[in-house]
Design a protein around this motif. Structure first.
Motif, PDB file in Angstrom:
ATOM      1  N   VAL A  94       0.836  -1.202   0.000  1.00  0.00           N
ATOM      2  CA  VAL A  94       0.000   0.000   0.000  1.00  0.00           C
ATOM      3  C   VAL A  94       0.869   1.249   0.000  1.00  0.00           C
ATOM      4  O   VAL A  94       0.728   2.122  -0.854  1.00  0.00           O
ATOM      5  N   LEU A  95       1.769   1.327   0.968  1.00  0.00           N
ATOM      6  CA  LEU A  95       2.514   2.566   1.156  1.00  0.00           C
ATOM      7  C   LEU A  95       3.502   2.857   0.036  1.00  0.00           C
ATOM      8  O   LEU A  95       3.662   4.006  -0.364  1.00  0.00           O
ATOM      9  N   ILE A  96       4.134   1.845  -0.494  1.00  0.00           N
ATOM     10  CA  ILE A  96       5.080   2.102  -1.580  1.00  0.00           C
ATOM     11  C   ILE A  96       4.339   2.513  -2.845  1.00  0.00           C
ATOM     12  O   ILE A  96       4.795   3.384  -3.581  1.00  0.00           O
ATOM     13  N   ALA A  97       3.172   1.939  -3.076  1.00  0.00           N
ATOM     14  CA  ALA A  97       2.376   2.367  -4.227  1.00  0.00           C
ATOM     15  C   ALA A  97       1.947   3.822  -4.054  1.00  0.00           C
ATOM     16  O   ALA A  97       1.879   4.576  -5.026  1.00  0.00           O
ATOM     17  N   ILE A  98       1.682   4.235  -2.822  1.00  0.00           N
ATOM     18  CA  ILE A  98       1.340   5.632  -2.561  1.00  0.00           C
ATOM     19  C   ILE A  98       2.567   6.517  -2.794  1.00  0.00           C
ATOM     20  O   ILE A  98       2.476   7.560  -3.427  1.00  0.00           O
ATOM     21  N   THR A 104      10.782   9.983  -6.415  1.00  0.00           N
ATOM     22  CA  THR A 104      11.929  10.571  -7.098  1.00  0.00           C
ATOM     23  C   THR A 104      12.995   9.484  -7.177  1.00  0.00           C
ATOM     24  O   THR A 104      12.859   8.425  -6.552  1.00  0.00           O
ATOM     25  N   ALA A 105      14.047   9.748  -7.899  1.00  0.00           N
ATOM     26  CA  ALA A 105      15.141   8.776  -7.988  1.00  0.00           C
ATOM     27  C   ALA A 105      15.723   8.518  -6.599  1.00  0.00           C
ATOM     28  O   ALA A 105      16.038   7.382  -6.243  1.00  0.00           O
ATOM     29  N   ARG A 106      15.800   9.563  -5.773  1.00  0.00           N
ATOM     30  CA  ARG A 106      16.333   9.413  -4.418  1.00  0.00           C
ATOM     31  C   ARG A 106      15.416   8.532  -3.574  1.00  0.00           C
ATOM     32  O   ARG A 106      15.875   7.635  -2.873  1.00  0.00           O
ATOM     33  N   ARG A 107      14.111   8.752  -3.649  1.00  0.00           N
ATOM     34  CA  ARG A 107      13.167   7.930  -2.873  1.00  0.00           C
ATOM     35  C   ARG A 107      13.243   6.465  -3.292  1.00  0.00           C
ATOM     36  O   ARG A 107      13.169   5.568  -2.463  1.00  0.00           O
ATOM     37  N   MET A 108      13.339   6.215  -4.584  1.00  0.00           N
ATOM     38  CA  MET A 108      13.433   4.830  -5.057  1.00  0.00           C
ATOM     39  C   MET A 108      14.730   4.178  -4.565  1.00  0.00           C
ATOM     40  O   MET A 108      14.730   3.007  -4.208  1.00  0.00           O
ATOM     41  N   ARG A 109      15.818   4.917  -4.523  1.00  0.00           N
ATOM     42  CA  ARG A 109      17.068   4.377  -3.978  1.00  0.00           C
ATOM     43  C   ARG A 109      16.888   4.017  -2.502  1.00  0.00           C
ATOM     44  O   ARG A 109      17.328   2.972  -2.053  1.00  0.00           O
ATOM     45  N   GLU A 110      16.222   4.910  -1.746  1.00  0.00           N
ATOM     46  CA  GLU A 110      15.965   4.643  -0.327  1.00  0.00           C
ATOM     47  C   GLU A 110      15.112   3.394  -0.151  1.00  0.00           C
ATOM     48  O   GLU A 110      15.385   2.557   0.706  1.00  0.00           O
ATOM     49  N   VAL A 114      16.248   0.234   1.966  1.00  0.00           N
ATOM     50  CA  VAL A 114      15.536  -0.089   3.210  1.00  0.00           C
ATOM     51  C   VAL A 114      14.746  -1.387   3.091  1.00  0.00           C
ATOM     52  O   VAL A 114      14.772  -2.236   3.977  1.00  0.00           O
ATOM     53  N   ILE A 115      14.036  -1.567   1.995  1.00  0.00           N
ATOM     54  CA  ILE A 115      13.106  -2.683   1.870  1.00  0.00           C
ATOM     55  C   ILE A 115      13.579  -3.736   0.879  1.00  0.00           C
ATOM     56  O   ILE A 115      13.185  -4.883   0.938  1.00  0.00           O
ATOM     57  N   GLY A 116      14.440  -3.345  -0.039  1.00  0.00           N
ATOM     58  CA  GLY A 116      14.923  -4.298  -1.030  1.00  0.00           C
ATOM     59  C   GLY A 116      13.940  -4.517  -2.159  1.00  0.00           C
ATOM     60  O   GLY A 116      13.878  -5.596  -2.725  1.00  0.00           O
ATOM     61  N   VAL A 117      13.176  -3.494  -2.484  1.00  0.00           N
ATOM     62  CA  VAL A 117      12.183  -3.630  -3.546  1.00  0.00           C
ATOM     63  C   VAL A 117      12.696  -2.916  -4.800  1.00  0.00           C
ATOM     64  O   VAL A 117      13.242  -1.826  -4.727  1.00  0.00           O
ATOM     65  N   ASP A 118      12.526  -3.564  -5.916  1.00  0.00           N
ATOM     66  CA  ASP A 118      12.989  -3.055  -7.192  1.00  0.00           C
ATOM     67  C   ASP A 118      11.919  -2.168  -7.825  1.00  0.00           C
ATOM     68  O   ASP A 118      10.722  -2.359  -7.590  1.00  0.00           O
ATOM     69  N   ARG A 119      12.353  -1.222  -8.652  1.00  0.00           N
ATOM     70  CA  ARG A 119      11.409  -0.325  -9.326  1.00  0.00           C
ATOM     71  C   ARG A 119      10.394  -1.112 -10.163  1.00  0.00           C
ATOM     72  O   ARG A 119       9.226  -0.763 -10.208  1.00  0.00           O
ATOM     73  N   ARG A 120      10.820  -2.198 -10.800  1.00  0.00           N
ATOM     74  CA  ARG A 120       9.897  -2.998 -11.621  1.00  0.00           C
ATOM     75  C   ARG A 120       8.819  -3.641 -10.750  1.00  0.00           C
ATOM     76  O   ARG A 120       7.662  -3.755 -11.157  1.00  0.00           O
TER      77      ARG A 120
END
Length: 189
Positions: A94-98, A104-110, A114-120
């Protein structure tokens, strides 16, 4: 602010307590097929995305099994921690989809760190919210109760905005709202 919530062990403990309550309620109701007594038949999951410092009890999915010979039907009560068979915990999905609405590129890196989730993976979740979730019979019925209508292109952000309270309260309310999606056959009857 949501990343802090995902890392908060107290929040995850609250979700575990809610799941225990839901399982106890379902167990007290008995078997949906034959009205027999049901016993615990919990099983272990390997959820991704939860804080490492949480205990093993956070990996257990509560499940029930009828004690009557000839029936032995299994039932899975609703859960605030697990979103059906998905591997990541529900709060993460839920929260990552929000967050992706303002990613941003920085948020996706974080998020990756932190969670180990890929952009795809996040993109798959967003597609599930827009296409898979909105196609469920649950959503077809539930959306009629929400006025004004929810902007489906902004799910789940548009949905979580409908609930009151702080971030944790709103997320818990959303996870409770989605309970019928998480309960397996138990709620289908």
């Amino acid at each position: 602010m949501y990343l802090d919530l995902l890392a908060d062990a107290t929040f995850h403990q609250l979700l575990l307590t809610c799941d225990r309550d839901l399982a106890d309620t379902a167990r007290g109701a008995g078997c949906k097929r034959c009205s027999g007594v049901v016993h615990c038949a919990h099983y272990w999951r390997k959820p991704r995305g939860r804080p490492c410092r949480l205990g093993r009890e956070h990996d257990q999915r509560f499940s029930l099994c009828c004690a009557v010979d000839g029936c032995r039907s299994r039932a899975t009560p609703p859960s605030l921690r697990f979103l059906g068979p998905k591997v990541y915990i529900a709060a993460i999905m839920v929260l990552i989809a929000i967050l992706l609405h303002g990613a941003t590129a920085r948020r996706m890196r974080e998020l990756t760190e932190v969670i180990g989730v890929d952009r795809r993976t996040v993109e798959r979740w967003r597609r599930w919210w827009r296409e898979g979730f909105t196609a469920t019979s649950f959503w077809q019925i539930a959306r009629a109760t929400l006025m004004p209508p929810v902007d489906q292109d902004r799910l789940p952000a548009a949905l979580i905005e409908r609930f009151a309270g702080d971030d944790a309260d709103r997320l818990v309310a959303l996870l409770r709202f989605m309970g019928p999606l998480t309960g397996g056959r138990m709620l289908a009857r």
